[in-house]
Design an enzyme around this catalytic site. Structure first.
Site, PDB file in Angstrom:
ATOM      1  N   CYS A  73     -26.343   0.403 -13.005  1.00 31.43           N
ATOM      2  CA  CYS A  73     -25.466   1.557 -13.226  1.00 31.43           C
ATOM      3  C   CYS A  73     -26.200   2.698 -13.957  1.00 31.43           C
ATOM      4  O   CYS A  73     -26.622   2.557 -15.110  1.00 31.43           O
ATOM      5  CB  CYS A  73     -24.235   1.141 -14.013  1.00 31.43           C
ATOM      6  SG  CYS A  73     -23.138   2.534 -14.338  1.00 31.43           S
ATOM      7  N   GLU A  81       0.828  -1.213   0.000  1.00 31.86           N
ATOM      8  CA  GLU A  81       0.000   0.000   0.000  1.00 31.86           C
ATOM      9  C   GLU A  81       0.859   1.259   0.000  1.00 31.86           C
ATOM     10  O   GLU A  81       0.532   2.235  -0.667  1.00 31.86           O
ATOM     11  CB  GLU A  81      -0.958   0.000   1.198  1.00 31.86           C
ATOM     12  CG  GLU A  81      -2.104  -0.987   1.073  1.00 31.86           C
ATOM     13  CD  GLU A  81      -2.980  -0.719  -0.156  1.00 31.86           C
ATOM     14  OE1 GLU A  81      -3.092   0.429  -0.594  1.00 31.86           O
ATOM     15  OE2 GLU A  81      -3.534  -1.697  -0.688  1.00 31.86           O
ATOM     16  N   CYS A  95     -18.876  -1.851 -20.204  1.00 33.74           N
ATOM     17  CA  CYS A  95     -20.159  -2.011 -19.506  1.00 33.74           C
ATOM     18  C   CYS A  95     -20.818  -3.356 -19.822  1.00 33.74           C
ATOM     19  O   CYS A  95     -21.517  -3.916 -18.974  1.00 33.74           O
ATOM     20  CB  CYS A  95     -21.100  -0.868 -19.879  1.00 33.74           C
ATOM     21  SG  CYS A  95     -20.428   0.757 -19.474  1.00 33.74           S
ATOM     22  N   CYS A 137     -14.275  -0.905 -15.400  1.00 37.73           N
ATOM     23  CA  CYS A 137     -14.781   0.467 -15.422  1.00 37.73           C
ATOM     24  C   CYS A 137     -13.584   1.417 -15.584  1.00 37.73           C
ATOM     25  O   CYS A 137     -13.297   2.244 -14.727  1.00 37.73           O
ATOM     26  CB  CYS A 137     -15.552   0.752 -14.137  1.00 37.73           C
ATOM     27  SG  CYS A 137     -16.550   2.242 -14.240  1.00 37.73           S
ATOM     28  N   CYS A 165     -19.834  -5.867 -17.246  1.00 40.97           N
ATOM     29  CA  CYS A 165     -19.716  -5.350 -15.873  1.00 40.97           C
ATOM     30  C   CYS A 165     -20.773  -5.984 -14.967  1.00 40.97           C
ATOM     31  O   CYS A 165     -21.952  -6.042 -15.339  1.00 40.97           O
ATOM     32  CB  CYS A 165     -19.893  -3.834 -15.889  1.00 40.97           C
ATOM     33  SG  CYS A 165     -19.880  -3.122 -14.235  1.00 40.97           S
TER      34      CYS A 165
HETATM   35  S1  SF4 Z   1     -21.790  -0.395 -16.139  1.00 39.82           S
HETATM   36 FE1  SF4 Z   1     -21.256   1.400 -14.912  1.00 39.82          FE
HETATM   37  S2  SF4 Z   1     -19.888   0.625 -13.340  1.00 39.82           S
HETATM   38 FE2  SF4 Z   1     -19.975  -0.909 -14.952  1.00 39.82          FE
HETATM   39  S3  SF4 Z   1     -18.272  -0.454 -16.359  1.00 39.82           S
HETATM   40 FE3  SF4 Z   1     -20.084   0.602 -17.138  1.00 39.82          FE
HETATM   41  S4  SF4 Z   1     -19.956   2.638 -16.248  1.00 39.82           S
HETATM   42 FE4  SF4 Z   1     -18.625   1.324 -15.034  1.00 39.82          FE
END
Ligand code: SF4
Length: 350
Positions: A212, A43, A203, A196, A206
């Site tokens: 989202c 870290e 997306c 993201c 995701c």
């Molecule tokens: S759906 Fe939303 S959280 Fe997922 S990659 Fe796309 S912008 Fe990012």
């Protein structure tokens, strides 16, 4: 909110990045816990630096100093030399102070809470939260640039950074679960680093694509918004590379406070708009046509490079000669290493 964290943890169980300092979700479920020393070291190194840049340094440090007690007992100069090239050298000095505090004040055992960790030198709120969550599975909220980006998109927040920080942090805190908080903290970071991403969020794959908000409104690529930065100023300076008749180099350890503090470097002037030459020893100084250029967080630096051969009896008013066989260019911080690389080959080689 629980659903969001559970969904993300299920994704993390399959897609967690492998990192040398990480105990993955499978091993965690089997009861393994990371060594707090290993987590803390990662870290501190990762502050301001990428995972790719940190891997080799992390491995090297653990090879040389496998425990916090080993690091606490190290010579300052050895740690600074091992850190050379990683940048932000105040971190290396704080690393040593922290290791020594853990050994002296905590019997060699890292505190296991956010508040306890915050008492240690060089550990701020972000690092304390990260170590508490990752090493000790405390339900602390870790908010780095990745997490800010994910939160801004998940909730379609258009307030620019840094003004948006409190709201993004609150959103992130609301999502932090009591179960598996260590895995969850790493899962959000992984989502930001691999799915993201800043320019082209994926997306379609995701785990949070359904809830989202930015995906729904199509604003993801422009979030998070940022207040434009002021133009970065440029400072100038002189550096002096002197080589003695026996091959020794004139170097100085920079003062502990200030940029590159505690690091080895070439003697030189202050870094200002209009610096005065400040030769450390009388010599027939030659100026190189090329300048060394380096960018720090808040300014660009341009160094005029002076070089000279000096006789065996040369008496510098600062710095000390370092024998050729004890000098390693790799122990110089990057700005100073750039100077070395620009010196005439005839000076460097003999
Ligand atoms: S759906 Fe939303 S959280 Fe997922 S990659 Fe796309 S912008 Fe990012």
């Amino acid at each position: 909110m629980r659903d969001l964290s559970e969904t993300l943890l299920e994704w993390y169980d399959v897609h967690a990045r492998q990192m040398p300092w990480r105990v993955g979700p499978v091993d965690r479920k089997a009861g393994s816990r990371p060594d707090p020393y290993v987590v803390w070291l990662s870290e501190v190194m990762l502050q301001q630096t990428t995972v790719a840049a940190v891997r080799d340094y992390h491995r090297k440090f653990l090879q040389i100093w496998p425990s916090v007690a080993d690091l606490a007992a190290a010579e300052d100069a050895d740690v600074m030399a091992a850190w050379a090239g990683l940048g932000y050298y105040a971190r290396a000095r704080n690393l040593l102070r922290c290791a020594r505090a853990v050994v002296t004040d905590y019997n060699g055992v890292f505190p296991d809470t956010y508040e306890g960790l915050l008492e240690l030198p060089g550990i701020g709120p972000y690092t304390a939260a990260a170590i508490a969550a990752i090493a000790f599975d405390r339900a602390e909220t870790v908010v780095d640039g990745n997490v800010e980006r994910v939160m801004a998109r998940l909730y379609d927040i258009h307030t620019p950074l840094p003004a948006a920080k409190p709201e993004l942090t609150r959103r992130a805190r609301d999502l932090t679960p009591d179960t598996r908080p260590g895995d969850y903290a790493q899962a959000v970071m992984d989502l930001g680093a691999t799915i993201c991403t800043p320019r082209s969020p994926a997306c379609g794959i995701c785990p949070w694509r359904v809830p989202c908000q930015a995906r729904i409104t199509g604003t993801a690529p422009v979030l998070p918004k940022k207040t434009p930065k002021k133009k970065t100023p440029t400072r100038f300076g002189f550096v002096y590379a002197a080589r003695r008749a026996d091959g020794a180099w004139l170097l100085e350890t920079r003062p502990d406070s200030g940029l590159l503090g505690g690091m080895l470097g070439w003697p030189g002037s202050d870094w200002t708009d209009d610096p005065e030459p400040a030769a450390p020893v009388v010599a027939d100084w030659q100026q190189l046509d090329a300048e060394a250029r380096h960018t720090f967080t808040h300014f660009h630096l341009r160094l005029k490079i002076m070089w000279a051969r000096v006789p065996q009896g040369a008496a510098p008013d600062r710095g000390a000669f370092v024998a050729a066989d004890r000098f390693s260019p790799s122990s110089l911080p990057t700005a100073m290493r750039k100077v070395y690389d620009l010196l005439p080959a005839t000076l460097r080689e003999n």
